[in-house]
Enzyme design. Structure first.
Site, PDB file in Angstrom:
ATOM      1  N   ILE A  40       0.848  -1.187   0.000  1.00  0.00           N
ATOM      2  CA  ILE A  40       0.000   0.000   0.000  1.00  0.00           C
ATOM      3  C   ILE A  40       0.885   1.238   0.000  1.00  0.00           C
ATOM      4  CG2 ILE A  40      -1.833   1.254   1.208  1.00  0.00           C
ATOM      5  CD1 ILE A  40      -2.578  -1.438   2.554  1.00  0.00           C
ATOM      6  N   GLY A  41       0.934   1.930  -1.128  1.00  0.00           N
ATOM      7  CA  GLY A  41       1.734   3.143  -1.246  1.00  0.00           C
ATOM      8  C   GLY A  41       0.869   4.384  -1.231  1.00  0.00           C
ATOM      9  N   ASN A  42       1.499   5.533  -1.189  1.00  0.00           N
ATOM     10  CA  ASN A  42       0.762   6.794  -1.137  1.00  0.00           C
ATOM     11  C   ASN A  42      -0.050   7.044  -2.400  1.00  0.00           C
ATOM     12  OD1 ASN A  42       1.588   8.274   1.430  1.00  0.00           O
ATOM     13  ND2 ASN A  42       3.568   7.651   0.617  1.00  0.00           N
ATOM     14  N   LYS A  89      -0.433  -2.172  -4.878  1.00  0.00           N
ATOM     15  CA  LYS A  89      -0.217  -3.365  -5.697  1.00  0.00           C
ATOM     16  C   LYS A  89      -0.591  -4.581  -4.873  1.00  0.00           C
ATOM     17  CE  LYS A  89       3.117  -5.724  -8.681  1.00  0.00           C
ATOM     18  NZ  LYS A  89       4.440  -5.628  -9.343  1.00  0.00           N
ATOM     19  N   GLY A 102      10.116   2.804   6.748  1.00  0.00           N
ATOM     20  CA  GLY A 102       8.917   2.469   6.000  1.00  0.00           C
ATOM     21  C   GLY A 102       8.824   0.981   5.673  1.00  0.00           C
ATOM     22  N   SER A 103       7.614   0.456   5.734  1.00  0.00           N
ATOM     23  CA  SER A 103       7.397  -0.963   5.456  1.00  0.00           C
ATOM     24  C   SER A 103       7.790  -1.340   4.030  1.00  0.00           C
ATOM     25  CB  SER A 103       5.927  -1.320   5.686  1.00  0.00           C
ATOM     26  OG  SER A 103       5.584  -1.178   7.037  1.00  0.00           O
ATOM     27  N   ASP A 104       7.615  -0.413   3.097  1.00  0.00           N
ATOM     28  CA  ASP A 104       8.001  -0.693   1.711  1.00  0.00           C
ATOM     29  C   ASP A 104       9.506  -0.869   1.590  1.00  0.00           C
ATOM     30  OD1 ASP A 104       8.325   2.005   2.390  1.00  0.00           O
ATOM     31  OD2 ASP A 104       7.867   2.736   0.377  1.00  0.00           O
ATOM     32  N   ASP A 145      14.060   3.122  -5.531  1.00  0.00           N
ATOM     33  CA  ASP A 145      12.617   2.955  -5.736  1.00  0.00           C
ATOM     34  C   ASP A 145      12.013   4.293  -6.150  1.00  0.00           C
ATOM     35  OD1 ASP A 145       9.921   2.356  -5.661  1.00  0.00           O
ATOM     36  OD2 ASP A 145      10.034   1.235  -3.791  1.00  0.00           O
ATOM     37  N   THR A 147       9.185  26.224 -23.122  1.00  0.00           N
ATOM     38  CA  THR A 147       8.946  25.911 -21.710  1.00  0.00           C
ATOM     39  C   THR A 147       8.948  24.407 -21.449  1.00  0.00           C
ATOM     40  OG1 THR A 147       7.656  27.931 -21.442  1.00  0.00           O
ATOM     41  CG2 THR A 147       7.358  26.237 -19.777  1.00  0.00           C
TER      42      THR A 147
END
Length: 248
Positions: free
Chosen positions: A8-10, A14, A104-106, A124, A178
Site C-alpha cells: 500500500i503506497g501513497n 499493488k 517504511g514498510s516498503d 525505488d 517551456t
C-alpha cells in the site's frame, strides 16, 4: 492454496496472488484513493476472495488509513490481516539503523526482496525516490529524496504559467521552449541527483553494489545511470512473499 499479499503506497496499491510456492500468479494495480470508495472496495475484493485464499493476508503499508480500511473489510470476510512490521522481521533481516519505527514498510520489503544479492542498493521511484542499502545482508539505512511525479505536480500547482510536464527520456539540448526547459530540468536534474547519491554511497561505504531499480520511472532512468543496473518491478512484493513464507 493461494496467498494474498499487497503493498500500500501513497499513490498506488499493488496486490498479488501467490501460488503455493509463494511465486506471483497474478497482480493488480489500483490508485490508493479508490480504496476509500466503499462500492469499489467491495466489488474489487469480492473477485479476489474467491481465489481459494489462505486465511492469512500480509501487507506492507505506508498509508495507515488505507491499510485500516482494507483490514476492516478483509476481516469482515473472515481473513486475518497482518502488516509486515507486526512480524518479527529481524529473524530474516538484520537492521542497523537508529529508529526502526521510522523505517517504511516498503523499504523493509525491498530489502528482504534483495537478500539474495548480499550487497545491494535499491532505488525505488515512488511518491518519494528512495535509496536503500543492503551491506553484507544487513540493512544499513538509505536516502530519501522528493519523488519525480510529486515534484512535477507541485511545481505546476505552485506556479501560474508553468504547465504540467509529461517527462520524456530524451533531452538533446537545453530547452528552446517551456516544455523542453522543464524536461531538461527534471531529466538532467534527477539524473544528476541519482548518480551523485550513488557515488556518495559507494564512497562512504567502499562497496560495489548490485543496483536494482523499481517503481514508475525505473525504465526511464535506467539508461541515465552511470552504473550497471537491473530493473525488478516485483522486488517489494517478493520481499513481502518471503516474509509471509518464513514468518507466518
Amino acid at each position: 492454496m493461494n496467498y494474498l499479499v499487497g503493498d500500500i503506497g501513497n499513490t498506488f496499491i499493488k496486490l498479488s496472488i501467490l501460488n503455493d510456492k509463494f511465486k506471483i500468479k497474478q497482480s493488480y494495480n489500483l490508485e490508493t484513493k479508490k480504496i476509500f470508495q466503499s462500492k469499489f472496495i467491495k466489488s474489487f475484493f469480492k473477485k479476489i476472495i474467491k481465489k481459494n485464499l489462505n486465511h492469512n493476508v500480509l501487507f506492507s503499508s505506508v498509508v495507515p488509513k488505507a491499510y485500516k480500511v482494507i483490514k476492516r473489510h478483509l476481516t469482515q470476510e473472515n481473513l486475518k490481516v497482518f502488516e509486515i512490521k507486526e512480524l518479527k522481521i529481524k529473524k530474516i533481516l538484520k537492521i542497523k539503523i537508529k529508529n526502526y519505527n521510522q523505517l517504511g514498510s516498503d523499504r523493509i520489503s525491498n530489502a528482504i526482496g534483495s537478500l539474495n544479492y548480499k550487497n545491494c542498493l535499491i532505488i525505488d521511484f515512488g511518491t518519494a525516490t528512495t535509496f536503500d542499502i543492503l551491506k553484507n545482508n544487513v540493512y544499513e539505512g538509505g536516502v530519501i529524496s522528493p519523488g519525480i511525479n510529486l515534484s512535477i505536480t507541485n511545481l505546476n500547482k505552485s506556479t501560474a504559467l508553468l504547465p504540467l510536464l509529461n517527462l520524456k527520456n530524451v533531452q538533446k539540448s537545453y530547452g528552446k521552449n517551456t516544455q523542453e526547459a522543464l524536461n531538461a530540468g527534471f531529466l538532467w536534474g534527477y539524473e544528476g541527483l541519482i548518480n551523485n547519491i550513488i557515488k556518495k554511497i559507494i564512497l562512504k561505504t567502499k562497496v560495489d553494489y548490485k543496483i536494482i531499480l523499481t517503481g514508475g520511472y525505473a525504465k526511464l532512468f535506467k539508461k541515465h545511470i552511470i552504473k550497471k543496473t537491473t530493473i525488478d518491478e516485483n522486488i517489494t512484493i517478493n520481499g513481502i512473499a518471503k516474509a509471509f513464507k518464513e514468518l507466518i
